[in-house]
Every structure is written in structure tokens, then in C-alpha cells.
Scaffold this motif. Sequence first.
Motif, short mmCIF file in Angstrom:
data_model
loop_
_atom_site.label_atom_id
_atom_site.label_comp_id
_atom_site.label_asym_id
_atom_site.label_seq_id
_atom_site.Cartn_x
_atom_site.Cartn_y
_atom_site.Cartn_z
N ASN A 1 -8.99 -15.13 -6.12
CA ASN A 1 -9.18 -14.39 -7.38
C ASN A 1 -8.26 -13.19 -7.25
O ASN A 1 -8.40 -12.17 -7.58
N VAL A 2 -6.72 -13.54 -6.75
CA VAL A 2 -5.81 -12.42 -6.49
C VAL A 2 -4.73 -12.46 -7.82
O VAL A 2 -4.29 -13.67 -7.85
N GLY A 3 -4.41 -11.49 -8.26
CA GLY A 3 -3.36 -11.46 -9.11
C GLY A 3 -2.23 -10.70 -8.76
O GLY A 3 -2.09 -9.46 -8.24
N ILE A 4 -1.10 -11.49 -8.57
CA ILE A 4 0.11 -10.98 -7.99
C ILE A 4 1.19 -10.74 -9.01
O ILE A 4 1.72 -11.86 -9.56
N SER A 5 1.53 -9.74 -9.78
CA SER A 5 2.42 -9.63 -11.03
C SER A 5 4.02 -9.64 -10.65
O SER A 5 4.31 -9.97 -9.40
N TRP A 6 4.71 -9.71 -11.80
CA TRP A 6 6.21 -10.08 -11.44
C TRP A 6 7.02 -8.97 -10.65
O TRP A 6 6.63 -7.72 -10.46
N GLN A 7 7.99 -9.31 -10.04
CA GLN A 7 8.68 -8.37 -9.04
C GLN A 7 8.16 -7.84 -8.02
O GLN A 7 8.56 -6.67 -7.52
N ASN A 8 7.12 -8.44 -7.48
CA ASN A 8 6.44 -7.86 -6.14
C ASN A 8 7.36 -8.25 -4.92
O ASN A 8 7.99 -9.25 -5.07
N THR B 1 8.63 -13.42 -7.62
CA THR B 1 8.02 -12.61 -6.36
C THR B 1 8.91 -12.87 -4.94
O THR B 1 9.19 -13.98 -4.98
N THR B 2 8.92 -11.94 -4.27
CA THR B 2 9.69 -12.33 -2.98
C THR B 2 8.80 -12.03 -1.73
O THR B 2 8.15 -11.01 -1.77
N ILE B 3 8.87 -13.05 -1.00
CA ILE B 3 7.98 -13.06 0.16
C ILE B 3 8.69 -13.34 1.48
O ILE B 3 9.33 -14.26 1.49
N SER B 4 8.80 -12.36 2.24
CA SER B 4 9.70 -12.52 3.21
C SER B 4 8.99 -12.09 4.82
O SER B 4 8.05 -11.31 4.93
N GLY B 5 9.33 -13.07 5.69
CA GLY B 5 8.71 -12.94 7.17
C GLY B 5 9.91 -12.38 8.04
O GLY B 5 10.96 -12.65 7.96
N ASN C 1 -10.01 -10.51 -1.61
CA ASN C 1 -10.70 -11.02 -2.84
C ASN C 1 -10.55 -10.12 -3.99
O ASN C 1 -10.61 -8.80 -3.74
N ASN C 2 -10.15 -10.74 -5.06
CA ASN C 2 -10.23 -9.85 -6.37
C ASN C 2 -9.29 -8.62 -6.50
O ASN C 2 -9.42 -7.77 -7.07
N VAL C 3 -7.97 -8.95 -5.51
CA VAL C 3 -7.25 -7.69 -5.39
C VAL C 3 -6.07 -7.64 -6.71
O VAL C 3 -5.89 -8.91 -7.15
N ARG C 4 -5.69 -6.69 -7.02
CA ARG C 4 -4.52 -6.67 -8.30
C ARG C 4 -3.28 -5.98 -7.78
O ARG C 4 -3.47 -4.86 -7.46
N LEU C 5 -2.25 -6.64 -7.82
CA LEU C 5 -0.98 -6.02 -7.46
C LEU C 5 -0.24 -5.92 -8.85
O LEU C 5 0.12 -6.96 -9.41
N ALA C 6 0.00 -4.91 -9.29
CA ALA C 6 0.76 -4.94 -10.73
C ALA C 6 2.25 -5.10 -10.41
O ALA C 6 2.56 -5.51 -9.47
N VAL C 7 3.01 -4.72 -11.49
CA VAL C 7 4.42 -4.87 -11.47
C VAL C 7 5.08 -4.05 -10.50
O VAL C 7 5.00 -3.08 -10.14
N ALA D 1 -1.50 -0.18 -8.60
CA ALA D 1 -0.73 0.03 -9.90
C ALA D 1 0.67 -0.26 -9.70
O ALA D 1 1.50 -0.38 -8.61
N ALA D 2 1.37 -0.05 -10.94
CA ALA D 2 2.91 -0.39 -10.86
C ALA D 2 3.59 0.52 -9.93
O ALA D 2 3.35 1.60 -10.09
N GLY D 3 4.51 -0.15 -9.19
CA GLY D 3 5.65 0.56 -8.48
C GLY D 3 4.94 1.32 -7.13
O GLY D 3 5.55 1.89 -6.50
N VAL D 4 3.89 0.86 -6.75
CA VAL D 4 3.14 1.32 -5.49
C VAL D 4 3.93 0.75 -4.27
O VAL D 4 4.27 -0.47 -4.23
N THR D 5 4.26 1.55 -3.47
CA THR D 5 4.71 0.99 -1.99
C THR D 5 3.76 1.33 -0.75
O THR D 5 3.12 2.28 -0.71
N VAL D 6 3.53 0.22 -0.21
CA VAL D 6 2.51 0.35 0.92
C VAL D 6 3.45 0.21 2.43
O VAL D 6 3.81 -0.97 2.48
N MET D 7 3.27 1.07 3.30
CA MET D 7 3.79 0.92 4.42
C MET D 7 3.12 0.19 5.48
O MET D 7 2.11 0.06 5.57
#
Length: 227
Positions: free
Chosen positions: A109-116, A90-94, A128-134, A174-180
Amino acid sequence: MAGRALFSLLKSIRNIEMPVIKPVHGYLYHQHKMLTGIISSLCRILYWTPLFKSRLANTPRKLYLYSGMPLLLGPLSITMGDDCRLSGHTTISGRASAQTKPELKIGNNVGISWQNEIFVGNRIEIGNNVRLAVKVRLVGYPGHPVDPAARARGEPDTDDQIGSIIIEDDVWLAAGVTVMSGVTIGAGTIVATGSVVTRDLPPGVLAGGIPARVIKSLDLPSESNNG
């Protein structure tokens, strides 16, 4: 002729294969998986997790950090809740040119999958309870200005290009979502694979597309039914 013969010989050597002896190689495979699993667990417990927690503003409990440590870039203030799962891929940039330190707040209880990829312009909040797929991307800042001359000079993006991203409780991207930037996604909403979210989404809906639009409302259980 000699060169061609030599090339053929080298090519045949390159393609040599070891015959598979299934009982032997099957046993070796399981031993390999067991050994690498033990080494990976020890690295996670003794090395990667403490190093990553040292960069946080708090000390979350039961953080499951797997596959190494996320790449952290630029100035960042990160707060993380308990019982989270985070991929090391995962990459986190400021935003480097921000006047105040960009803030990333992650709930319980957040799940952050690979290559986020999480790009924090000024503030990103994940409930809380958020899921970020690949391969989910949260783009709080673009990195470059709109003006082409400024881009050519290597100048950073401007303040009017950045914005907060708010992802409320129980959201699934879900997988491949982009949020602006400048987007809020309401509680319980699901965003379909490959969508690009450019404006706010209400709670409790299924959304998808480019740009993402509401497809239908979801029949979510009420809090009274859960209790």
C-alpha cells in the motif's frame, strides 16, 4: 520591405485560431478523453505493467502503474508489496559501481507519485502505507567523488559516500522532499514540502526545513485504538 511583409504574413498565419464552437468542441473533448483513457488503460494492463513486473524479484498483486513505465537504470534488485500505486514518471537507479547489487524494497500500500527519483546506493527500504508526493528524491549515492581530480577523470563515487535509506511504515514525504543517504525516518512521521533530510528523524513527528528538524510531535492514534 518585402521581407518584412513576408514576415508579418507568416506571423499572422501562425496566429490563426479556429473559432470555438462549445457544443461541438466540448463533445469532441469528452470523446477524446474517453478514447485516450481506454487506450491508456489497455496499455497499462496489457503492456506496461507486465513489462515492469518482469524486472521485479517477486510478483506483487494489484499494482497500479500509471502514465507509462518507470525508467530503470543500473543494476537493481526490486521487491514490491501488494496494492501499490506507482507513476511511470519515476526514475529508479542502482549504483553501477556497487560490489553487490543494490536492493530496493517497497512495502504494501505504497503510493509513489510522479517525477520521483530513487537512487539506490546499497539498500533502500520503504515501509507499508508510505506516501511519496511529487518530486521526492531518495539519494542513496551521489554519483561523483568528492575529490575534484577524480571527478574530472570521470571516476565514480566512493564507498564511504553511500548509505542505506530506511523509511518506516506510515511515513508521508510531501512534495519536493530530498532524503540523503544514511537516514532512517521513523514510523508515522511527516516531512514538510521542500525539506532536505540529512539525519535520522524519530517516529511520529512533523519535520521540515533545510536541513530538516523536528517541528512538533504528532498525536497519532495507537494500534489499540485502530483495532
